[in-house]
Design a protein around this motif. Structure first.
Motif, PDB file in Angstrom:
ATOM      1  N   TYR A   7       0.847  -1.195   0.000  1.00 31.97           N
ATOM      2  CA  TYR A   7       0.000   0.000   0.000  1.00 31.97           C
ATOM      3  C   TYR A   7       0.881   1.242   0.000  1.00 31.97           C
ATOM      4  CZ  TYR A   7      -3.074  -3.498   2.240  1.00 31.97           C
ATOM      5  OH  TYR A   7      -3.780  -4.632   2.555  1.00 31.97           O
ATOM      6  N   TYR A  39       0.557   5.360   0.936  1.00 28.01           N
ATOM      7  CA  TYR A  39      -0.235   6.393   1.599  1.00 28.01           C
ATOM      8  C   TYR A  39       0.537   7.709   1.541  1.00 28.01           C
ATOM      9  CZ  TYR A  39      -3.085   2.803   3.961  1.00 28.01           C
ATOM     10  OH  TYR A  39      -3.925   1.763   4.253  1.00 28.01           O
ATOM     11  N   GLU A  44      -4.881  13.856   7.569  1.00 27.79           N
ATOM     12  CA  GLU A  44      -4.921  12.414   7.764  1.00 27.79           C
ATOM     13  C   GLU A  44      -3.948  11.709   6.836  1.00 27.79           C
ATOM     14  OE1 GLU A  44      -7.272  14.113   6.280  1.00 27.79           O
ATOM     15  OE2 GLU A  44      -8.185  12.990   4.647  1.00 27.79           O
ATOM     16  N   ILE A  45      -3.648  10.479   7.190  1.00 33.06           N
ATOM     17  CA  ILE A  45      -2.852   9.617   6.320  1.00 33.06           C
ATOM     18  C   ILE A  45      -3.807   9.091   5.260  1.00 33.06           C
ATOM     19  CG2 ILE A  45      -1.471   7.516   6.207  1.00 33.06           C
ATOM     20  CD1 ILE A  45      -0.769   7.946   9.158  1.00 33.06           C
ATOM     21  N   GLY A  86      -4.652 -10.010   2.465  1.00 32.43           N
ATOM     22  CA  GLY A  86      -5.254  -8.762   2.904  1.00 32.43           C
ATOM     23  C   GLY A  86      -6.610  -8.915   3.553  1.00 32.43           C
ATOM     24  N   GLY A  87      -6.866 -10.014   4.184  1.00 30.36           N
ATOM     25  CA  GLY A  87      -8.165 -10.229   4.827  1.00 30.36           C
ATOM     26  C   GLY A  87      -8.271  -9.506   6.153  1.00 30.36           C
ATOM     27  N   PRO A  88      -9.351  -9.749   6.885  1.00 35.33           N
ATOM     28  CA  PRO A  88      -9.644  -8.970   8.092  1.00 35.33           C
ATOM     29  C   PRO A  88      -8.643  -9.156   9.216  1.00 35.33           C
ATOM     30  CG  PRO A  88     -11.182 -10.799   7.861  1.00 35.33           C
ATOM     31  CD  PRO A  88     -10.421 -10.710   6.583  1.00 35.33           C
ATOM     32  N   GLU A 126      -2.491  -7.547   9.514  1.00 33.36           N
ATOM     33  CA  GLU A 126      -1.852  -6.355  10.060  1.00 33.36           C
ATOM     34  C   GLU A 126      -0.926  -5.785   9.013  1.00 33.36           C
ATOM     35  OE1 GLU A 126       0.388  -6.992  13.633  1.00 33.36           O
ATOM     36  OE2 GLU A 126       1.538  -5.152  13.365  1.00 33.36           O
ATOM     37  N   ASN A 185     -12.990  -3.798  11.514  1.00 34.55           N
ATOM     38  CA  ASN A 185     -11.790  -4.117  12.267  1.00 34.55           C
ATOM     39  C   ASN A 185     -11.120  -2.794  12.592  1.00 34.55           C
ATOM     40  OD1 ASN A 185     -11.568  -6.336   9.595  1.00 34.55           O
ATOM     41  ND2 ASN A 185     -12.192  -6.978  11.628  1.00 34.55           N
ATOM     42  N   PHE A 190      -8.060  -0.355  14.630  1.00 37.72           N
ATOM     43  CA  PHE A 190      -6.655  -0.335  15.017  1.00 37.72           C
ATOM     44  C   PHE A 190      -6.293   1.015  15.627  1.00 37.72           C
ATOM     45  CE2 PHE A 190      -5.436  -4.011  12.349  1.00 37.72           C
ATOM     46  CZ  PHE A 190      -6.488  -4.047  11.462  1.00 37.72           C
ATOM     47  N   TYR A 216      -2.576   2.950  15.829  1.00 38.20           N
ATOM     48  CA  TYR A 216      -1.157   2.954  15.501  1.00 38.20           C
ATOM     49  C   TYR A 216      -0.494   4.117  16.231  1.00 38.20           C
ATOM     50  CZ  TYR A 216      -1.781  -0.286  11.561  1.00 38.20           C
ATOM     51  OH  TYR A 216      -2.051  -1.386  10.778  1.00 38.20           O
ATOM     52  N   LEU A 224       1.906  -0.771  15.290  1.00 35.15           N
ATOM     53  CA  LEU A 224       0.601  -1.142  15.801  1.00 35.15           C
ATOM     54  C   LEU A 224       0.611  -1.151  17.331  1.00 35.15           C
ATOM     55  CD1 LEU A 224      -2.224  -2.202  14.935  1.00 35.15           C
ATOM     56  CD2 LEU A 224      -1.308  -4.503  15.285  1.00 35.15           C
ATOM     57  N   PHE A 280     -10.817  -7.140  16.430  1.00 34.96           N
ATOM     58  CA  PHE A 280     -11.483  -7.835  15.339  1.00 34.96           C
ATOM     59  C   PHE A 280     -12.840  -8.361  15.779  1.00 34.96           C
ATOM     60  CE2 PHE A 280      -8.393  -7.157  12.374  1.00 34.96           C
ATOM     61  CZ  PHE A 280      -7.158  -7.706  12.658  1.00 34.96           C
ATOM     62  N   PHE A 328      -2.702   7.312  15.793  1.00 36.65           N
ATOM     63  CA  PHE A 328      -3.638   7.249  14.673  1.00 36.65           C
ATOM     64  C   PHE A 328      -4.624   6.112  14.870  1.00 36.65           C
ATOM     65  CE2 PHE A 328      -1.558  10.190  11.798  1.00 36.65           C
ATOM     66  CZ  PHE A 328      -0.245  10.162  12.220  1.00 36.65           C
ATOM     67  N   ASN A 333     -10.261  -0.957   9.159  1.00 33.83           N
ATOM     68  CA  ASN A 333      -9.872  -1.837   8.064  1.00 33.83           C
ATOM     69  C   ASN A 333     -11.095  -2.246   7.261  1.00 33.83           C
ATOM     70  OD1 ASN A 333      -7.461  -2.814   7.069  1.00 33.83           O
ATOM     71  ND2 ASN A 333      -7.724  -4.842   7.937  1.00 33.83           N
ATOM     72  N   ARG A 366     -12.738  -2.653   2.371  1.00 32.23           N
ATOM     73  CA  ARG A 366     -11.991  -3.583   1.523  1.00 32.23           C
ATOM     74  C   ARG A 366     -10.702  -4.030   2.207  1.00 32.23           C
ATOM     75  NH1 ARG A 366     -13.221   0.738  -1.158  1.00 32.23           N
ATOM     76  NH2 ARG A 366     -11.072   1.470  -1.231  1.00 32.23           N
ATOM     77  N   TYR A 367     -10.722  -4.005   3.544  1.00 31.75           N
ATOM     78  CA  TYR A 367      -9.568  -4.402   4.351  1.00 31.75           C
ATOM     79  C   TYR A 367      -8.365  -3.511   4.123  1.00 31.75           C
ATOM     80  CZ  TYR A 367     -12.520  -8.513   4.553  1.00 31.75           C
ATOM     81  OH  TYR A 367     -13.584  -9.354   4.689  1.00 31.75           O
ATOM     82  N   ILE A 368      -8.604  -2.323   3.595  1.00 29.29           N
ATOM     83  CA  ILE A 368      -7.529  -1.352   3.438  1.00 29.29           C
ATOM     84  C   ILE A 368      -7.592  -0.401   4.616  1.00 29.29           C
ATOM     85  CG2 ILE A 368      -6.667   0.561   2.051  1.00 29.29           C
ATOM     86  CD1 ILE A 368      -7.855  -0.883  -0.384  1.00 29.29           C
ATOM     87  N   PRO A 369      -6.524  -0.268   5.388  1.00 30.08           N
ATOM     88  CA  PRO A 369      -6.552   0.642   6.533  1.00 30.08           C
ATOM     89  C   PRO A 369      -6.882   2.068   6.122  1.00 30.08           C
ATOM     90  CG  PRO A 369      -4.641  -0.799   6.642  1.00 30.08           C
ATOM     91  CD  PRO A 369      -5.249  -1.003   5.287  1.00 30.08           C
ATOM     92  N   THR A 370      -7.915   2.632   6.751  1.00 31.89           N
ATOM     93  CA  THR A 370      -8.307   4.022   6.553  1.00 31.89           C
ATOM     94  C   THR A 370      -8.060   4.763   7.852  1.00 31.89           C
ATOM     95  OG1 THR A 370     -10.016   3.355   4.969  1.00 31.89           O
ATOM     96  CG2 THR A 370     -10.212   5.554   5.936  1.00 31.89           C
ATOM     97  N   PHE A 371      -7.303   5.847   7.780  1.00 28.58           N
ATOM     98  CA  PHE A 371      -6.813   6.515   8.980  1.00 28.58           C
ATOM     99  C   PHE A 371      -7.562   7.802   9.305  1.00 28.58           C
ATOM    100  CE2 PHE A 371      -2.964   4.192  10.019  1.00 28.58           C
ATOM    101  CZ  PHE A 371      -2.725   3.496   8.857  1.00 28.58           C
ATOM    102  N   GLY A 372      -7.517   8.152  10.579  1.00 23.37           N
ATOM    103  CA  GLY A 372      -7.929   9.468  11.019  1.00 23.37           C
ATOM    104  C   GLY A 372      -6.787  10.457  10.880  1.00 23.37           C
TER     105      GLY A 372
END
Lengths: 116, 112
Positions: free
Chosen positions: A33, A35, A42-43, A99-101, A104, B32, B34, B36, B46, B51, B90, B94, B97-103
């Motif tokens: 990924y 970013y 935000e990131i 890339g599942g739930p 990490e 999910n 997280f 960080y 992390l 979960f 942060f 997740n 689409r299991y892509i981490p989206t951040f604040g």
């Protein structure tokens, strides 16, 4: 085990120039990924590779940005030509297992790009 | 669109003070979650993750977070902070689409 590494750590370029950022993910990680974090914000997600394929590039800001991951190993992110608003910290992350739930993501230290 | 809100952008505390950082997300499905942390000069690491199961999650360095589904919240807490906790924190989701989206992140400064 080596972590995610990014090169360079800092880059200062002039507006209109080209810069290429590199990310080496953790060995064996299929997911990669990119970013970006603009100062104080935000990131923001840019794109996602699964092996060498672009799975999602919905976050790429415009066609001045080109990401590649030839052979499914390291990835490059090229900005051409760079503009002032491209300044920020570019993070790369990688993860395994499709890339599942339970996945990490592990992050690199980032590349701080300054366009002057 | 999926979003993550962190309410406190800058927090300054003295050592031994208690910490709570707010995080709310907008996605209505299974999530999910997280937290960080990025210490000065280091990469994102992390702290903890949720979960499923017990909504109170314990992470490294004495941090914990509570998932409250009805409030769409995942607040981070630590009963007694130390100078070494100075960092940016942060919250991330997740999904979908299991892509981490951040604040936006919270900058924490702890005075010795």
């Amino acid at each position: 085990e080596a972590g995610v590494t990014q090169f360079p750590s800092h880059s200062v370029i002039e507006k209109g120039q080209t810069v290429t950022l590199r990310c080496d993910p953790i060995s064996g990680h299929d997911n990669l990924y990119w970013y970006r974090r603009v100062m104080g914000k935000e990131i923001k997600f840019l794109l996602h590779f699964v092996k060498e394929s672009k799975q999602d590039e919905s976050g790429m800001p415009n066609n001045r940005f080109l990401a590649e991951r030839t052979g499914g190993t390291y990835s490059t992110l090229k900005v051409q030509p760079a503009e002032l608003e491209d300044s920020g910290v570019y993070f790369c992350a990688s993860s395994q297992d499709g890339g599942g739930p339970l996945t990490e993501a592990f992050f690199g230290q980032g590349t701080r790009l300054t366009v002057v | 669109a999926q979003s993550v809100s962190q309410h406190n952008h800058h927090v300054i505390l003295s050592e031994a003070a208690s910490l709570e950082l707010g995080c709310n997300y907008s996605y209505g499905g299974t999530v999910n979650l997280f937290w960080y942390v990025q210490y000065p000069g280091q990469h994102l690491q992390l702290l903890l993750k949720y979960f499923s199961g017990d909504p109170l999650v314990k992470g490294i360095k004495g941090f914990e977070a509570e998932f409250i589904k009805s409030k769409f919240s995942f607040n981070l807490r630590k009963p007694s902070v130390q100078w070494s906790d100075t960092a940016e924190y942060f919250c991330a989701v997740n999904a979908p689409r299991y892509i981490p989206t951040f604040g936006r992140g919270t900058s924490l400064i702890v005075h010795p």
